[in-house]
Design a protein around this motif. Sequence first.
Motif, PDB file in Angstrom:
ATOM      1  N   ALA A 151      11.623  16.431  25.838  1.00  0.00           N
ATOM      2  CA  ALA A 151      12.409  15.194  25.896  1.00  0.00           C
ATOM      3  C   ALA A 151      11.708  14.131  26.746  1.00  0.00           C
ATOM      4  CB  ALA A 151      13.801  15.484  26.462  1.00  0.00           C
ATOM      5  N   ALA A 152      11.063  14.547  27.827  1.00  0.00           N
ATOM      6  CA  ALA A 152      10.352  13.602  28.676  1.00  0.00           C
ATOM      7  C   ALA A 152       9.107  13.059  27.981  1.00  0.00           C
ATOM      8  CB  ALA A 152       9.969  14.273  29.996  1.00  0.00           C
ATOM      9  N   VAL A 153       8.425  13.914  27.209  1.00  0.00           N
ATOM     10  CA  VAL A 153       7.216  13.468  26.502  1.00  0.00           C
ATOM     11  C   VAL A 153       7.578  12.487  25.387  1.00  0.00           C
ATOM     12  CG1 VAL A 153       5.275  14.201  25.069  1.00  0.00           C
ATOM     13  CG2 VAL A 153       5.926  15.547  27.073  1.00  0.00           C
ATOM     14  N   VAL A 154       8.643  12.797  24.624  1.00  0.00           N
ATOM     15  CA  VAL A 154       9.094  11.848  23.599  1.00  0.00           C
ATOM     16  C   VAL A 154       9.467  10.521  24.251  1.00  0.00           C
ATOM     17  CG1 VAL A 154      10.879  11.354  21.872  1.00  0.00           C
ATOM     18  CG2 VAL A 154       9.846  13.634  21.986  1.00  0.00           C
ATOM     19  N   GLY A 155      10.178  10.570  25.381  1.00  0.00           N
ATOM     20  CA  GLY A 155      10.535   9.347  26.094  1.00  0.00           C
ATOM     21  C   GLY A 155       9.303   8.588  26.568  1.00  0.00           C
ATOM     22  N   LEU A 156       8.303   9.307  27.070  1.00  0.00           N
ATOM     23  CA  LEU A 156       7.069   8.672  27.524  1.00  0.00           C
ATOM     24  C   LEU A 156       6.363   7.961  26.373  1.00  0.00           C
ATOM     25  CD1 LEU A 156       4.889   8.300  29.760  1.00  0.00           C
ATOM     26  CD2 LEU A 156       3.942  10.509  29.033  1.00  0.00           C
ATOM     27  N   MET A 157       6.271   8.619  25.223  1.00  0.00           N
ATOM     28  CA  MET A 157       5.596   8.013  24.071  1.00  0.00           C
ATOM     29  C   MET A 157       6.369   6.801  23.561  1.00  0.00           C
ATOM     30  SD  MET A 157       4.035  11.257  21.935  1.00  0.00           S
ATOM     31  CE  MET A 157       5.608  12.083  21.646  1.00  0.00           C
ATOM     32  N   ALA A 158       7.684   6.923  23.453  1.00  0.00           N
ATOM     33  CA  ALA A 158       8.501   5.811  22.966  1.00  0.00           C
ATOM     34  C   ALA A 158       8.472   4.639  23.942  1.00  0.00           C
ATOM     35  CB  ALA A 158       9.935   6.267  22.734  1.00  0.00           C
ATOM     36  N   ALA A 159       8.480   4.932  25.249  1.00  0.00           N
ATOM     37  CA  ALA A 159       8.444   3.866  26.253  1.00  0.00           C
ATOM     38  C   ALA A 159       7.103   3.137  26.236  1.00  0.00           C
ATOM     39  CB  ALA A 159       8.707   4.448  27.638  1.00  0.00           C
ATOM     40  N   SER A 160       6.030   3.836  25.876  1.00  0.00           N
ATOM     41  CA  SER A 160       4.712   3.195  25.824  1.00  0.00           C
ATOM     42  C   SER A 160       4.663   2.089  24.781  1.00  0.00           C
ATOM     43  CB  SER A 160       3.629   4.240  25.537  1.00  0.00           C
ATOM     44  OG  SER A 160       3.669   4.671  24.181  1.00  0.00           O
ATOM     45  N   LEU A 161       5.580   2.130  23.816  1.00  0.00           N
ATOM     46  CA  LEU A 161       5.678   1.097  22.785  1.00  0.00           C
ATOM     47  C   LEU A 161       6.904   0.199  22.995  1.00  0.00           C
ATOM     48  CD1 LEU A 161       4.785   3.305  19.679  1.00  0.00           C
ATOM     49  CD2 LEU A 161       3.329   1.576  20.758  1.00  0.00           C
ATOM     50  N   GLN A 162       7.561   0.385  24.128  1.00  0.00           N
ATOM     51  CA  GLN A 162       8.748  -0.406  24.490  1.00  0.00           C
ATOM     52  C   GLN A 162       9.904  -0.203  23.510  1.00  0.00           C
ATOM     53  OE1 GLN A 162       7.180  -4.421  24.836  1.00  0.00           O
ATOM     54  NE2 GLN A 162       6.397  -4.032  26.908  1.00  0.00           N
ATOM     55  N   LEU A 163       9.982   1.000  22.972  1.00  0.00           N
ATOM     56  CA  LEU A 163      11.119   1.350  22.121  1.00  0.00           C
ATOM     57  C   LEU A 163      12.303   1.796  22.958  1.00  0.00           C
ATOM     58  CD1 LEU A 163       9.277   3.320  19.278  1.00  0.00           C
ATOM     59  CD2 LEU A 163      10.451   1.126  19.031  1.00  0.00           C
ATOM     60  N   VAL A 164      12.022   2.340  24.144  1.00  0.00           N
ATOM     61  CA  VAL A 164      13.061   2.772  25.079  1.00  0.00           C
ATOM     62  C   VAL A 164      12.603   2.394  26.480  1.00  0.00           C
ATOM     63  CG1 VAL A 164      13.794   4.697  23.610  1.00  0.00           C
ATOM     64  CG2 VAL A 164      12.041   5.069  25.372  1.00  0.00           C
ATOM     65  N   PRO A 165      13.517   2.351  27.469  1.00  0.00           N
ATOM     66  CA  PRO A 165      13.123   2.042  28.838  1.00  0.00           C
ATOM     67  C   PRO A 165      12.249   3.151  29.428  1.00  0.00           C
ATOM     68  CG  PRO A 165      15.487   1.721  28.513  1.00  0.00           C
ATOM     69  CD  PRO A 165      14.978   2.446  27.302  1.00  0.00           C
ATOM     70  N   PRO A 166      11.373   2.816  30.380  1.00  0.00           N
ATOM     71  CA  PRO A 166      10.575   3.843  31.058  1.00  0.00           C
ATOM     72  C   PRO A 166      11.469   4.891  31.709  1.00  0.00           C
ATOM     73  CG  PRO A 166       9.753   1.650  31.576  1.00  0.00           C
ATOM     74  CD  PRO A 166      11.036   1.450  30.830  1.00  0.00           C
ATOM     75  N   GLY A 167      11.011   6.134  31.653  1.00  0.00           N
ATOM     76  CA  GLY A 167      11.779   7.223  32.240  1.00  0.00           C
ATOM     77  C   GLY A 167      12.827   7.810  31.322  1.00  0.00           C
ATOM     78  N   SER A 168      12.936   7.323  30.098  1.00  0.00           N
ATOM     79  CA  SER A 168      13.936   7.845  29.157  1.00  0.00           C
ATOM     80  C   SER A 168      13.621   9.280  28.765  1.00  0.00           C
ATOM     81  CB  SER A 168      13.992   6.979  27.898  1.00  0.00           C
ATOM     82  OG  SER A 168      14.439   5.682  28.179  1.00  0.00           O
ATOM     83  N   ARG A 169      14.670  10.017  28.460  1.00  0.00           N
ATOM     84  CA  ARG A 169      14.562  11.379  27.961  1.00  0.00           C
ATOM     85  C   ARG A 169      15.378  11.468  26.672  1.00  0.00           C
ATOM     86  NH1 ARG A 169      13.467  15.728  30.752  1.00  0.00           N
ATOM     87  NH2 ARG A 169      15.251  16.807  29.802  1.00  0.00           N
ATOM     88  N   LEU A 170      14.728  11.830  25.599  1.00  0.00           N
ATOM     89  CA  LEU A 170      15.443  11.959  24.322  1.00  0.00           C
ATOM     90  C   LEU A 170      14.608  12.794  23.369  1.00  0.00           C
ATOM     91  CD1 LEU A 170      15.229   8.567  22.358  1.00  0.00           C
ATOM     92  CD2 LEU A 170      13.652   9.234  24.148  1.00  0.00           C
ATOM     93  N   SER A 171      15.265  13.297  22.352  1.00  0.00           N
ATOM     94  CA  SER A 171      14.567  14.068  21.319  1.00  0.00           C
ATOM     95  C   SER A 171      14.038  13.124  20.249  1.00  0.00           C
ATOM     96  CB  SER A 171      15.517  15.084  20.689  1.00  0.00           C
ATOM     97  OG  SER A 171      16.512  14.416  19.922  1.00  0.00           O
ATOM     98  N   SER A 172      13.151  13.633  19.408  1.00  0.00           N
ATOM     99  CA  SER A 172      12.657  12.834  18.280  1.00  0.00           C
ATOM    100  C   SER A 172      13.810  12.447  17.357  1.00  0.00           C
ATOM    101  CB  SER A 172      11.596  13.624  17.502  1.00  0.00           C
ATOM    102  OG  SER A 172      10.479  13.896  18.307  1.00  0.00           O
ATOM    103  N   GLY A 173      14.756  13.371  17.164  1.00  0.00           N
ATOM    104  CA  GLY A 173      15.914  13.074  16.310  1.00  0.00           C
ATOM    105  C   GLY A 173      16.781  11.966  16.882  1.00  0.00           C
TER     106      GLY A 173
END
Length: 311
Positions: free
Chosen positions: A270-292
């Motif tokens: 969940a932290a890695v998905v959040g890190l990748m998504a945050a790198s593209l500004q899809l979610v705030p930094p530090g987010s935790r979420l699943s790919s789904g």
Amino acid sequence: MLPEHLQRQLACRRGNRGRFAPSPTGRLHLGNLRTALISWLITRLQGGEWLLRIDDLDIPRNRPNAEDSILSDLRCLGLEWDGPLIRQSERRGLYASVLSALRRNGRLYPCRCSRRMLADVSAPHGATAVYPGFCRNRASGWGAEQGRLPSWRLRLRPGVLGWSEQLAEHGNLAAETEVGDVVLRRADGFLAYHLATAVDELALGITDVVRGCDLWSATGPQVAVMRELDGEPPQYWHLPLWLDEQGQRLSKRDGGLGLDSLSDQGLDAAAVVGLMAASLQLVPPGSRLSSGELLQDCSLDRLQAVLCRRA
């Protein structure tokens, strides 16, 4: 042209299809994983099928256990693929039949230029070097000369090679002056990357190719092969590369950026998905979420808008 049974198969295929096509040369790093995530999102947001293809034809570069680590990392992140795993090494017969057909039709010629001979062919401003056609009209056989077999090149037809880019201007390259005759079989006997990739995109009915912008220069040669096979190229999404703190692109040689190393640092899926998504500004930094969960929270328009800003 593609074999007749594949032409019939393509004629019946409908819907969107994406693919992720890593080479088993080492563990996936964050940049590879982010590309897989974006490819999966783009395909799922269109209601399409997402295929996993292992590009393992270049046997000397393959590494033991690399395929297993790729599958494990994707599953850990919830990036499940549709259908069976596809290995290019198991599709050599298809590539060989296409290559033989092109040779029978006079579309190939033997090339005996070595890398050393071509080293002085420079490209201005860092552009990709274009083969100057030294062997195009040379009378030469297909057998060995001085103990060395020739490579096989596709004789490109004049004209413009065009394709659809979703994150940049449409691709338009002059076949003769900006792409050049493409090697389809290497002098060492290995089938070339451009041949296998182009045939697979057509034979598997791929509609969306998502990959790093460092592979943009490969698009012209691959589209050239597709056009020769009377195929329509997919639409391309060339993503910005993930750079490290020094501004250098990530590499599989950097062992600290794989999923196993990130896990050792305390980052779960969940932290890695959040890190990748945050790198593209899809979610705030530090987010935790699943790919789904990211899929549910995203739309194709929003994703494309974010990617276009960073392209």
